[in-house]
Write a protein that holds these residues in place. Sequence first.
Motif, PDB file in Angstrom:
ATOM      1  N   ALA A 168       0.869  -1.176   0.000  1.00 23.99           N
ATOM      2  CA  ALA A 168       0.000   0.000   0.000  1.00 23.99           C
ATOM      3  C   ALA A 168       0.905   1.224   0.000  1.00 23.99           C
ATOM      4  O   ALA A 168       1.924   1.251   0.686  1.00 23.99           O
ATOM      5  CB  ALA A 168      -0.892   0.002   1.225  1.00 23.99           C
ATOM      6  N   CYS A 189       0.605   5.421   0.377  1.00 16.44           N
ATOM      7  CA  CYS A 189      -0.197   6.601   0.663  1.00 16.44           C
ATOM      8  C   CYS A 189       0.698   7.796   0.353  1.00 16.44           C
ATOM      9  O   CYS A 189       1.729   7.990   0.995  1.00 16.44           O
ATOM     10  CB  CYS A 189      -0.634   6.601   2.125  1.00 16.44           C
ATOM     11  SG  CYS A 189      -1.840   7.884   2.508  1.00 16.44           S
ATOM     12  N   LEU A 229      -3.422  10.208  -1.915  1.00 23.07           N
ATOM     13  CA  LEU A 229      -3.901   9.126  -2.762  1.00 23.07           C
ATOM     14  C   LEU A 229      -3.408   7.825  -2.151  1.00 23.07           C
ATOM     15  O   LEU A 229      -2.218   7.685  -1.857  1.00 23.07           O
ATOM     16  CB  LEU A 229      -3.357   9.277  -4.191  1.00 23.07           C
ATOM     17  CG  LEU A 229      -3.778   8.210  -5.185  1.00 23.07           C
ATOM     18  CD1 LEU A 229      -5.288   8.273  -5.422  1.00 23.07           C
ATOM     19  CD2 LEU A 229      -3.037   8.399  -6.503  1.00 23.07           C
ATOM     20  N   GLN A 282      -3.033   3.765  -2.701  1.00 24.76           N
ATOM     21  CA  GLN A 282      -3.021   2.732  -3.738  1.00 24.76           C
ATOM     22  C   GLN A 282      -2.496   1.427  -3.163  1.00 24.76           C
ATOM     23  O   GLN A 282      -1.649   1.430  -2.272  1.00 24.76           O
ATOM     24  CB  GLN A 282      -2.111   3.131  -4.892  1.00 24.76           C
ATOM     25  CG  GLN A 282      -2.544   4.348  -5.642  1.00 24.76           C
ATOM     26  CD  GLN A 282      -1.563   4.710  -6.738  1.00 24.76           C
ATOM     27  OE1 GLN A 282      -0.358   4.629  -6.564  1.00 24.76           O
ATOM     28  NE2 GLN A 282      -2.097   5.129  -7.887  1.00 24.76           N
ATOM     29  N   VAL A 306      -0.591  -1.891  -4.720  1.00 29.77           N
ATOM     30  CA  VAL A 306       0.093  -2.314  -5.938  1.00 29.77           C
ATOM     31  C   VAL A 306       0.899  -3.585  -5.672  1.00 29.77           C
ATOM     32  O   VAL A 306       1.240  -3.890  -4.535  1.00 29.77           O
ATOM     33  CB  VAL A 306       1.042  -1.208  -6.467  1.00 29.77           C
ATOM     34  CG1 VAL A 306       0.273   0.039  -6.851  1.00 29.77           C
ATOM     35  CG2 VAL A 306       2.097  -0.863  -5.443  1.00 29.77           C
ATOM     36  N   GLU A 325      -0.367  -1.684 -12.860  1.00 26.00           N
ATOM     37  CA  GLU A 325      -1.507  -0.856 -12.485  1.00 26.00           C
ATOM     38  C   GLU A 325      -1.915  -1.128 -11.036  1.00 26.00           C
ATOM     39  O   GLU A 325      -1.804  -2.258 -10.556  1.00 26.00           O
ATOM     40  CB  GLU A 325      -2.691  -1.158 -13.408  1.00 26.00           C
ATOM     41  CG  GLU A 325      -2.467  -0.734 -14.845  1.00 26.00           C
ATOM     42  CD  GLU A 325      -2.315   0.764 -14.985  1.00 26.00           C
ATOM     43  OE1 GLU A 325      -3.119   1.517 -14.406  1.00 26.00           O
ATOM     44  OE2 GLU A 325      -1.365   1.191 -15.678  1.00 26.00           O
ATOM     45  N   PRO A 326      -2.411  -0.105 -10.342  1.00 25.93           N
ATOM     46  CA  PRO A 326      -2.896  -0.321  -8.975  1.00 25.93           C
ATOM     47  C   PRO A 326      -4.040  -1.336  -8.941  1.00 25.93           C
ATOM     48  O   PRO A 326      -4.891  -1.348  -9.827  1.00 25.93           O
ATOM     49  CB  PRO A 326      -3.389   1.063  -8.549  1.00 25.93           C
ATOM     50  CG  PRO A 326      -2.705   2.027  -9.447  1.00 25.93           C
ATOM     51  CD  PRO A 326      -2.493   1.299 -10.742  1.00 25.93           C
ATOM     52  N   GLU A 328      -7.446   1.730  -5.458  1.00 23.80           N
ATOM     53  CA  GLU A 328      -7.028   3.122  -5.354  1.00 23.80           C
ATOM     54  C   GLU A 328      -8.163   3.926  -4.732  1.00 23.80           C
ATOM     55  O   GLU A 328      -9.340   3.683  -5.027  1.00 23.80           O
ATOM     56  CB  GLU A 328      -6.714   3.653  -6.750  1.00 23.80           C
ATOM     57  CG  GLU A 328      -6.168   5.056  -6.782  1.00 23.80           C
ATOM     58  CD  GLU A 328      -5.699   5.442  -8.168  1.00 23.80           C
ATOM     59  OE1 GLU A 328      -4.567   5.076  -8.531  1.00 23.80           O
ATOM     60  OE2 GLU A 328      -6.491   6.090  -8.884  1.00 23.80           O
ATOM     61  N   LYS A 329      -7.799   4.849  -3.858  1.00 23.19           N
ATOM     62  CA  LYS A 329      -8.806   5.717  -3.253  1.00 23.19           C
ATOM     63  C   LYS A 329      -8.233   7.115  -3.115  1.00 23.19           C
ATOM     64  O   LYS A 329      -7.139   7.307  -2.595  1.00 23.19           O
ATOM     65  CB  LYS A 329      -9.242   5.192  -1.891  1.00 23.19           C
ATOM     66  CG  LYS A 329     -10.330   6.040  -1.291  1.00 23.19           C
ATOM     67  CD  LYS A 329     -11.085   5.353  -0.218  1.00 23.19           C
ATOM     68  CE  LYS A 329     -12.255   6.229   0.202  1.00 23.19           C
ATOM     69  NZ  LYS A 329     -12.943   5.680   1.338  1.00 23.19           N
ATOM     70  N   ASP A 330      -8.997   8.070  -3.598  1.00 22.80           N
ATOM     71  CA  ASP A 330      -8.642   9.482  -3.481  1.00 22.80           C
ATOM     72  C   ASP A 330      -9.014   9.942  -2.079  1.00 22.80           C
ATOM     73  O   ASP A 330     -10.153   9.777  -1.639  1.00 22.80           O
ATOM     74  CB  ASP A 330      -9.419  10.277  -4.525  1.00 22.80           C
ATOM     75  CG  ASP A 330      -9.184  11.766  -4.424  1.00 22.80           C
ATOM     76  OD1 ASP A 330      -8.201  12.188  -3.794  1.00 22.80           O
ATOM     77  OD2 ASP A 330     -10.005  12.521  -4.986  1.00 22.80           O
ATOM     78  N   SER A 377       4.711   3.701   2.743  1.00 16.79           N
ATOM     79  CA  SER A 377       4.289   2.405   2.216  1.00 16.79           C
ATOM     80  C   SER A 377       4.168   1.393   3.349  1.00 16.79           C
ATOM     81  O   SER A 377       4.785   1.545   4.407  1.00 16.79           O
ATOM     82  CB  SER A 377       5.276   1.897   1.164  1.00 16.79           C
ATOM     83  OG  SER A 377       6.506   1.563   1.778  1.00 16.79           O
TER      84      SER A 377
END
Length: 104
Positions: free
Chosen positions: A12, A14, A22, A24, A26, A32-33, A36-38, A90
């Motif tokens: 993860a 941040c 953001l 994610q 990965v 690609e993630p 994902e969260k905004d 992370s």
Amino acid sequence: MTTDDPRPDLTAICKAADSGYLLQVVHEDGGEPLAEKDLSHWPDWPAFPADAAHAAGCELVMLGYMIRPDSATSDTLLGWRPLLGQQAWSAKVGTFDQLQAAGI
């Protein structure tokens, strides 16, 4: 006994974004993630305080992931580590099923 690691290496991240953060999930090898969260509603923290680490962990749960308990060591903040040279942190994560299969 098998030497295969039953858990994929998921991380993860941040990271600071234009507005807020953001989050994610990965694979360590990139790509690609997976999730994902905004987090644009988060305040602009100059550092990553314990409140942010806790909140990011809660957001991960809502995405279906958890910080691996074995990654929360004395040199981390609830499992989160700073990424050098970036305003980002992370943590090693897994899905609920992966963690249960690993006996965690």
